[in-house]
Motif scaffolding. Structure first.
Motif, short mmCIF file in Angstrom:
data_model
loop_
_atom_site.label_atom_id
_atom_site.label_comp_id
_atom_site.label_asym_id
_atom_site.label_seq_id
_atom_site.Cartn_x
_atom_site.Cartn_y
_atom_site.Cartn_z
N HIS A 62 3.10 3.50 -8.86
CA HIS A 62 2.91 4.33 -7.66
C HIS A 62 3.32 5.78 -7.89
O HIS A 62 2.87 6.69 -7.19
N ASN A 99 -8.16 5.69 -3.73
CA ASN A 99 -8.56 4.75 -2.66
C ASN A 99 -9.62 3.77 -3.15
O ASN A 99 -9.60 2.59 -2.78
N TYR A 114 0.84 -1.21 0.00
CA TYR A 114 0.00 0.00 0.00
C TYR A 114 0.87 1.25 0.00
O TYR A 114 1.80 1.40 0.80
N GLY A 141 -3.48 1.42 -6.64
CA GLY A 141 -4.23 2.44 -5.91
C GLY A 141 -4.04 3.83 -6.48
O GLY A 141 -3.70 4.78 -5.76
N ARG A 183 -7.94 0.95 -5.13
CA ARG A 183 -7.27 -0.03 -4.26
C ARG A 183 -8.28 -0.93 -3.54
O ARG A 183 -8.10 -2.15 -3.48
N ALA A 193 -4.57 -2.29 -8.37
CA ALA A 193 -3.80 -2.71 -7.20
C ALA A 193 -2.85 -1.62 -6.73
O ALA A 193 -2.57 -1.49 -5.53
#
Length: 404
Positions: A290, A372, A206, A321, A375, A319
């Motif tokens: 990311h 969010n 995360y 996010g 995710r 995944a």
């Protein structure tokens, strides 16, 4: 339980992860798993062995992987046909010669030659046969303009497809809307399991989304005919026209037959905020995603998507996010269901432009909501462990089917 996957493009530790995730999960649950795959992967020029006849065995995460020799190819032409035939004949001889035992054999639908030989092997060796639909060939090739319905190639592939629907013990599809198609092609719609591709959530630790001043738009995947990367680039040309290009960067990771055309377009229009980085190793994917603000997934306006969209990049995007921008023919899709970003019509640079401009105008909190939501949806719907458990349950049920 002994299981065989006949999956030409399902290389373990390769760019496509379905077979890797399923086979390693099953092996860790004490099943004997054997994966037959090509030693050459066309999208990355990845080659495991140079021998053109000898199959190489390797054990990866408790899975017996058989690297089947394959000549190289880059398009759906004669060399790919030779590669397909080389794969299925060598696999057939290897399984029969070494008397491989299995309760179930699963063969991918791409290409129908592979699925037909999976059925043939199953008949000879008395395995249960599962026809695994990843793409609906050959009709998907017709919809994409790569094949004519009047061609001999189409008619041969269609015949092989029909034989599989009629004679398989079960069908496993990664596409949600194929039931009526299968029924119309002599398949039994009561023998179908829908198990989408997924993602190993553990690969994506995360990472809280923190908006930056410059919006980083990321595309990660193959730059091919089916993936409409050029429309995203054209949207960046429109950003330049309205003098908002200084607020955005586009980073493209991947290779393919449309890469050169895309690069030439950028040079011609002096799009200095568009960068090409080539293919990347799988372990670098989470880090790259990311760093993105918007992860873009464009496809052609093709009838092939009437069966649903099954893009591995989308599972990675969720995944990671981050906000997802999907450009496709489907008005209702996983992005809209999850409220994880933007859904634009396919091949529509102006619609992509409008989505980018709208995202730039959002508050940081609204941007974080999209991230969010992506995710959360991945954790609930795309976790490969949950999907593999569903796949295992299907295998156990199929193994109990009594032959007529």
């Amino acid at each position: 339980m002994n299981i065989i996957f006949l999956s030409p493009n399902g290389q373990l530790n390769g760019p496509r992860r379905r077979i890797h995730n399923l086979s390693t999960f099953l092996a860790n649950n004490d099943h004997q798993v054997n994966v037959y795959c090509k030693s050459f992967y066309h999208s990355s020029n990845y080659r495991r062995t140079s021998n053109l006849l000898k199959i190489k065995k390797e054990i990866i995460e408790n899975v017996n992987v058989y690297w089947v020799p394959s000549i190289s190819y880059s398009t759906n032409g004669l060399r790919r046909l030779i590669s397909e035939l080389q794969f299925v004949f060598l696999s057939l001889f290897h399984i029969i010669l070494y008397k491989r035992s299995a309760e179930v054999l699963i063969a991918d639908s791409v290409s129908p030659i592979n699925g037909f030989f999976g059925l043939l092997i199953s008949k000879i060796c008395r395995f249960k046969f599962i026809h695994q639909i990843r793409d609906v060939w050959p009709i998907a090739l017709v919809y994409d303009g790569a094949l004519s319905k009047n061609s001999i190639s189409y008619k041969v592939l269609k015949y092989l497809e029909l034989i599989q629907y009629k004679n398989c013990d079960w069908i496993c599809t990664t596409l949600p809307d194929v039931h009526s198609y299968i029924k119309s092609n002599r398949g039994d719609e009561t023998k179908i399991s829908y198990i989408r591709n997924g993602v190993n959530i553990k690969e994506f630790e995360y990472s809280e989304y923190i908006p930056g001043k410059i919006i980083n738009v990321v595309y990660l995947g193959t730059i091919s005919h089916a993936h409409d990367v050029i429309s995203v680039i054209k949207a960046f040309k429109l950003l330049k026209d309205i003098k908002l290009d200084h607020k955005f960067n586009l980073n493209i990771y991947g290779d393919g037959v449309k890469k050169k055309q895309s690069e030439e377009y950028c040079r011609h229009h002096d799009l200095t905020n568009v960068s090409f980085h080539g293919s990347v190793q799988r372990n670098k994917v989470p880090e790259i995603l990311h760093k993105g603000d918007i992860l873009v997934s464009p496809v052609l306006n093709s009838k092939a998507y009437i069966f649903g969209i099954n893009l591995n990049k989308n599972y990675d995007y969720f995944a990671a996010g981050r906000t997802v921008l999907l450009s496709s023919p489907l008005k209702i899709n996983e992005v809209t269901i999850a409220n994880a970003g933007y859904s634009c019509p396919a091949e529509d640079p102006k619609a992509i432009l409008n989505a980018l401009v709208h995202f730039e105008s959002l508050t940081d909190e609204d941007k974080k909501k999209f991230a969010n939501n992506a995710r959360k949806y991945a954790l609930k719907e795309f976790d490969s462990r949950l999907l593999a458990a569903k796949f295992e349950s299907m295998l156990l049920n199929v193994s109990k089917i009594k032959k007529n």
